[in-house]
Write a protein that holds these residues in place. Structure first.
Motif, PDB file in Angstrom:
ATOM      1  N   ALA B  44       0.542  -1.142   0.029  1.00  0.00           N
ATOM      2  CA  ALA B  44      -0.543   0.320  -0.032  1.00  0.00           C
ATOM      3  C   ALA B  44       1.023   0.809  -0.022  1.00  0.00           C
ATOM      4  O   ALA B  44       0.665   2.075  -0.649  1.00  0.00           O
ATOM      5  CB  ALA B  44      -0.600  -0.011   1.171  1.00  0.00           C
ATOM      6  N   VAL B  47       2.716   1.385  -3.207  1.00  0.00           N
ATOM      7  CA  VAL B  47       1.464   1.974  -4.403  1.00  0.00           C
ATOM      8  C   VAL B  47       1.190   3.847  -4.527  1.00  0.00           C
ATOM      9  O   VAL B  47       0.833   3.947  -5.195  1.00  0.00           O
ATOM     10  CB  VAL B  47       0.030   0.962  -4.340  1.00  0.00           C
ATOM     11  CG1 VAL B  47      -0.989   1.868  -4.860  1.00  0.00           C
ATOM     12  CG2 VAL B  47       0.449  -0.124  -4.634  1.00  0.00           C
ATOM     13  N   SER B  53      -3.963   3.374  -5.593  1.00  0.00           N
ATOM     14  CA  SER B  53      -4.388   3.604  -4.806  1.00  0.00           C
ATOM     15  C   SER B  53      -4.649   1.735  -4.376  1.00  0.00           C
ATOM     16  O   SER B  53      -4.208   1.361  -5.160  1.00  0.00           O
ATOM     17  CB  SER B  53      -6.083   4.366  -4.981  1.00  0.00           C
ATOM     18  OG  SER B  53      -6.567   3.547  -5.719  1.00  0.00           O
ATOM     19  N   THR B  54      -5.161   1.906  -3.015  1.00  0.00           N
ATOM     20  CA  THR B  54      -5.106   0.311  -2.860  1.00  0.00           C
ATOM     21  C   THR B  54      -6.617   0.017  -2.006  1.00  0.00           C
ATOM     22  O   THR B  54      -6.917   1.301  -1.128  1.00  0.00           O
ATOM     23  CB  THR B  54      -3.950  -0.428  -2.108  1.00  0.00           C
ATOM     24  OG1 THR B  54      -3.714   0.257  -0.915  1.00  0.00           O
ATOM     25  CG2 THR B  54      -3.132  -0.514  -2.300  1.00  0.00           C
ATOM     26  N   GLN B  55      -7.218  -1.270  -2.049  1.00  0.00           N
ATOM     27  CA  GLN B  55      -8.706  -1.346  -1.174  1.00  0.00           C
ATOM     28  C   GLN B  55      -8.166  -2.737  -0.885  1.00  0.00           C
ATOM     29  O   GLN B  55      -7.507  -3.670  -1.537  1.00  0.00           O
ATOM     30  CB  GLN B  55      -9.901  -1.040  -2.183  1.00  0.00           C
ATOM     31  CG  GLN B  55     -10.482  -2.188  -2.027  1.00  0.00           C
ATOM     32  CD  GLN B  55     -12.042  -2.145  -2.966  1.00  0.00           C
ATOM     33  OE1 GLN B  55     -11.186  -2.107  -3.820  1.00  0.00           O
ATOM     34  NE2 GLN B  55     -13.102  -1.978  -2.609  1.00  0.00           N
ATOM     35  N   ASP B  56      -8.459  -2.763   0.342  1.00  0.00           N
ATOM     36  CA  ASP B  56      -8.357  -3.930   1.406  1.00  0.00           C
ATOM     37  C   ASP B  56      -9.643  -4.973   1.085  1.00  0.00           C
ATOM     38  O   ASP B  56     -10.760  -4.330   0.894  1.00  0.00           O
ATOM     39  CB  ASP B  56      -8.492  -4.060   2.517  1.00  0.00           C
ATOM     40  CG  ASP B  56      -7.122  -3.664   2.991  1.00  0.00           C
ATOM     41  OD1 ASP B  56      -6.287  -3.943   2.527  1.00  0.00           O
ATOM     42  OD2 ASP B  56      -6.562  -3.092   4.168  1.00  0.00           O
ATOM     43  N   VAL B  62      -5.090  -7.278  -1.443  1.00  0.00           N
ATOM     44  CA  VAL B  62      -5.481  -6.577  -1.874  1.00  0.00           C
ATOM     45  C   VAL B  62      -5.075  -5.833  -3.003  1.00  0.00           C
ATOM     46  O   VAL B  62      -4.802  -6.912  -3.776  1.00  0.00           O
ATOM     47  CB  VAL B  62      -4.145  -5.790  -0.455  1.00  0.00           C
ATOM     48  CG1 VAL B  62      -2.756  -5.732  -1.401  1.00  0.00           C
ATOM     49  CG2 VAL B  62      -4.890  -4.099  -1.094  1.00  0.00           C
ATOM     50  N   ALA B  64      -4.454  -3.397  -5.473  1.00  0.00           N
ATOM     51  CA  ALA B  64      -4.202  -2.001  -5.928  1.00  0.00           C
ATOM     52  C   ALA B  64      -4.300  -1.536  -7.528  1.00  0.00           C
ATOM     53  O   ALA B  64      -3.899  -2.312  -8.138  1.00  0.00           O
ATOM     54  CB  ALA B  64      -2.281  -2.391  -5.833  1.00  0.00           C
ATOM     55  N   GLN B  65      -4.742  -0.091  -7.568  1.00  0.00           N
ATOM     56  CA  GLN B  65      -5.860   0.492  -9.041  1.00  0.00           C
ATOM     57  C   GLN B  65      -3.780   1.937  -9.177  1.00  0.00           C
ATOM     58  O   GLN B  65      -3.260   2.254  -7.946  1.00  0.00           O
ATOM     59  CB  GLN B  65      -6.294   1.541  -8.627  1.00  0.00           C
ATOM     60  CG  GLN B  65      -6.982   1.784 -10.703  1.00  0.00           C
ATOM     61  CD  GLN B  65      -7.553   0.394 -10.892  1.00  0.00           C
ATOM     62  OE1 GLN B  65      -7.715  -0.495 -10.007  1.00  0.00           O
ATOM     63  NE2 GLN B  65      -6.839   0.411 -11.836  1.00  0.00           N
ATOM     64  N   ARG B  70      -4.323  -3.336 -12.343  1.00  0.00           N
ATOM     65  CA  ARG B  70      -5.135  -3.297 -10.909  1.00  0.00           C
ATOM     66  C   ARG B  70      -4.806  -4.749 -11.179  1.00  0.00           C
ATOM     67  O   ARG B  70      -3.671  -5.903 -11.955  1.00  0.00           O
ATOM     68  CB  ARG B  70      -6.950  -4.114 -10.963  1.00  0.00           C
ATOM     69  CG  ARG B  70      -7.329  -4.464 -10.308  1.00  0.00           C
ATOM     70  CD  ARG B  70      -8.890  -5.350 -10.590  1.00  0.00           C
ATOM     71  NE  ARG B  70      -9.311  -5.777  -9.760  1.00  0.00           N
ATOM     72  CZ  ARG B  70      -9.628  -5.359  -7.848  1.00  0.00           C
ATOM     73  NH1 ARG B  70     -10.445  -4.275  -8.286  1.00  0.00           N
ATOM     74  NH2 ARG B  70     -10.654  -6.491  -7.603  1.00  0.00           N
TER      75      ARG B  70
END
Lengths: 223, 482
Positions: B44, B47, B53-56, B62, B64-65, B70
């Motif tokens: 995270a 990135v 950005s990251t999303q759990d 996770v 990561a965008q 992705r």
């Protein structure tokens, strides 16, 4: 004297904290370079191994398509049964594979005449959705089985995993099978699993339909 | 006080809290959490430092965008999903205190390419230095593919990148225009022939594992790239058969398994590798007795041959047909009979499917694709899925063999089917895999050991192959664009 006791208690508390820290760190970090531990269950969802009806809020059920082995010809059969439907798609995917691994012999098991396409000692480590329709299924596979498995056995396992997930996980289009957390060339020397697989309709016999939306013929052989 | 001293001395040897390293990008510094003495870094944090950005996600994973890309990684898994691909790491991603950490390899292989940048990591100094994207006109990446004994090194550019190739022993150099930006100073490659690519100025040095190689280099457009094709200077591990006359067509017969790879074992202990070799030898003898046909075995003894090497042998022999012979096995007691497979494409490879649909299109030009042609996008799919261009012919061959088996044997007809058999993937000719019978079935295991049964199978396969060759006269060879 009181001051000495207080200091002693403080020292003991600190020592306990240090020991606890070490124990926690060893458990979580013993790792780098060592075999990875099994992935934990999806957060917010019931552990897949918990039998339905165990403590905790009851989950709604969903009608799912499973692919089980026919002892008559070694091909898969598509059968439907009801499974608890966790909110998490990842947990749901895991439960689908575990139902296939168990031969769906639970209370909603569809047919005692069908068997699990999972060889003995083959288990589901984790399943996760990678986006863009890709589902990743991580399996533990018995090396002894892998050394002497035939194409039919290998295709049955791959077909059950791929078809089972693509039939039930919304938006899924391909499945990447991993073995012990890593991408490998084949499961047992025949079937290429180094890349994500689409539906495998030819692993399904008896005129059963392949996974919804699967390209190509829906089960059974030609010729 | 002594107790306190002991406690403090204990604290002194306690492990330090997770360290941090500095990520410097475009003059901005970001702190990145690190662990294991800097060997693994917070996904995270890196990135975020690159503007992503990251999303759990559930399941300790996770997403990561980074721009349009992705990346999904999960705790305990040494494989990450990168758009539609899967990338394998040498060690798994790990999760500590709710944070996912990955080895440098993940960032070098996936995260930085997704961000269109390169970076160096000075672990001792705790510093990651991000290099800005290569300006237009530079080399943006170096890709390597290995198929059928041939390694392709592709230098991709954001504009035309003409080069000059020179080969000397186990190295080759490609000299690009002076001042051409390069993507990295040095990189190792896990390839059968290529060990390393090193840039010095605008000169790329390719270091090979073989002591002598032959190489050919050329520039292509749409997309802009410079391609080096490399083959080992030594002969193939399987000595090629004497060159047949030009009118003679080669058929490669592949006895499944061998050596330590026994394949399936029947209830009476018969090994698949033994019966496949017996049958393959009979097929080869039958074919060699046919006018105009030359048969080659991928193995003629109890030896182990890698799956990819089997197809490579067929490619090396410029075979007209490749037939892999196996005996099936299933835990299902009732499984019996014969079936013939040809390759199923990966459904994700829509481009490869499109290619398969254009099979036998005589008008399709061979060699490098024309500028602006979408075929340029097929580059690596073509090399990875060499069999794609022969699917229709493979299906016809499978049908022909299965028909013959049905006519000669009294085993159950399980038909022709498609499956992603690894041994068929790299074959650049019609290719099938024949499952002759179930060695796991006691009755069929006995038959598989009988010479008369083996000869019937061999006759059926040979007859089908000869008929197929007659129905498909030899034509000019076609090659795919790199």
């Amino acid at each position: 004297m009181t001051r000495k006791i207080a200091l002693g208690l403080l020292a003991a508390a600190v020592a306990i904290a240090v020991v606890a820290y070490w124990a926690f760190r060893d458990r979580r970090e013993a790792a780098p370079g060592a075999p990875p531990p099994p992935a934990p269950p999806a957060s917010g969802a019931a552990p897949a191994s918990r039998p339905s009806g165990a403590s905790g809020p009851a989950l709604p059920t969903a009608r799912v398509a499973l692919y089980l082995l026919s002892p008559a010809d070694g091909l898969l059969r598509r059968v439907e049964c009801d499974l608890p439907r966790p909110a998490s798609d990842e947990e749901f995917a895991r439960r689908i594979l575990e139902a296939e691994a168990s031969g769906a012999s639970g209370p909603s098991g569809p047919s005692p005449a069908l068997a699990s396409p999972f060889p003995p000692k083959t288990t589901v480590r984790s399943v996760f959705l990678a986006g863009n329709g890709l589902v990743v299924a991580d399996l533990n596979v018995d090396p002894a089985w892998a050394r002497q498995a035939g194409s039919s056995d290998e295709l049955a396992l791959a077909g059950a995993v791929v078809n089972g997930l693509l039939s039930n996980i919304p938006g899924s289009t391909r499945v990447q099978i991993l073995v012990n957390g890593s991408s490998v060339e084949t499961l047992a020397g025949h079937v290429d699993i180094s890349r994500p697989l689409p539906a495998l309709p030819d692993t399904v016999g008896g005129g059963s339909a392949g996974p919804t939306g699967a390209a190509g013929p829906s089960g059974g052989a030609r010729g | 006080m002594r107790i306190l001293a002991a406690v403090f001395s204990l604290l002194a040897i306690a492990p330090p809290s997770p360290t941090t390293v500095t990520l410097s990008s475009s003059g901005k510094a970001t702190m990145v959490a690190a662990a294991d003495n800097g060997a693994i870094l917070s996904i995270a944090d890196v990135v975020a430092g690159l503007g992503g950005s990251t999303q759990d996600l559930p399941g300790a994973s996770v997403a990561a965008q980074i721009g349009d890309h992705r990346v999904v990684a999960a705790d305990g898994v040494a494989t990450v999903a990168y758009d539609n691909q899967v990338v394998t790491l040498t060690r798994p991603v790990r999760r500590f205190s709710g944070v996912l950490y990955a080895p440098w390899e993940l960032f070098e292989k996936v995260i930085f390419p997704a961000a269109g940048i390169t970076a160096d990591y000075d672990r001792a100094a705790g510093r990651i230095l991000v290099h800005p994207p290569a300006p237009r006109g530079g080399i943006t990446s170096v890709d390597v593919a290995h198929v059928a004994g041939l390694t392709q090194v592709v230098f991709r550019g954001s504009a035309p990148i003409p080069g000059t190739l020179a080969v000397s022993g186990s190295t080759a150099t490609v000299t690009f225009a002076p001042g051409t930006p390069v993507p990295f100073p040095e990189r190792d490659f896990d390839d059968a022939l290529l060990a390393k690519v090193t840039f010095s100025g605008s000169v790329a040095t390719l270091s090979f594992r073989a002591s002598a190689v032959s190489a050919n280099g050329y520039a292509l457009a749409s997309p802009d790239r410079y391609v080096v094709e490399v083959t080992a200077g030594k002969p193939s591990p399987i000595a090629p058969a004497p060159a047949p006359a030009s009118s003679v067509r080669t058929v490669v017969i592949d006895p499944g398994h061998g050596g330590d790879e026994t394949g399936a074992v029947g209830p009476d202990g018969v090994a698949e590798k033994t019966v496949t070799l017996d049958i393959a030898r009979r097929v080869a003898a039958d074919l060699s007795a046919s006018p105009g046909v030359h048969a080659v075995l991928t193995r003629n003894s109890d030896t182990q041959v890698a799956l990819d090497e089997r197809a490579a042998i067929a490619n090396h022999e410029k075979a007209a047909v490749f037939v892999s012979i196996h005996a099936n096995a299933s835990r299902a007691a009732g499984a019996r009979g014969s079936e013939t497979y040809y390759l199923s494409l990966s459904g994700s490879d829509k481009l490869a499917n499109a290619l398969a649909q254009t099979e036998n299109a005589e008008s399709a030009p061979a060699g490098p694709s024309a500028p602006g042609s979408s075929a340029g996008d097929l580059d690596f799919i073509l090399w990875d899925m060499a069999q794609a261009a022969h699917l229709n012919e493979s299906a016809q061959l499978a049908e022909s063999i299965q028909d013959e088996l049905n006519g000669l044997l009294h085993t159950e007809n399980r038909g022709i089917k498609q499956a992603p058999f690894r041994v068929l993937v790299g074959a650049t000719m019609p290719a099938v895999l024949v499952e002759t019978a179930f060695i796991s079935n006691g009755a069929e295991e006995k038959e598989l050991t009988q010479g008369s049964f083996q000869q019937k199978i061999a006759d059926a396969i040979a007859r089908a192959v000869v008929a197929f060759l007659k129905a498909h006269p030899a034509g000019p060879p076609t090659t795919a664009a790199p």
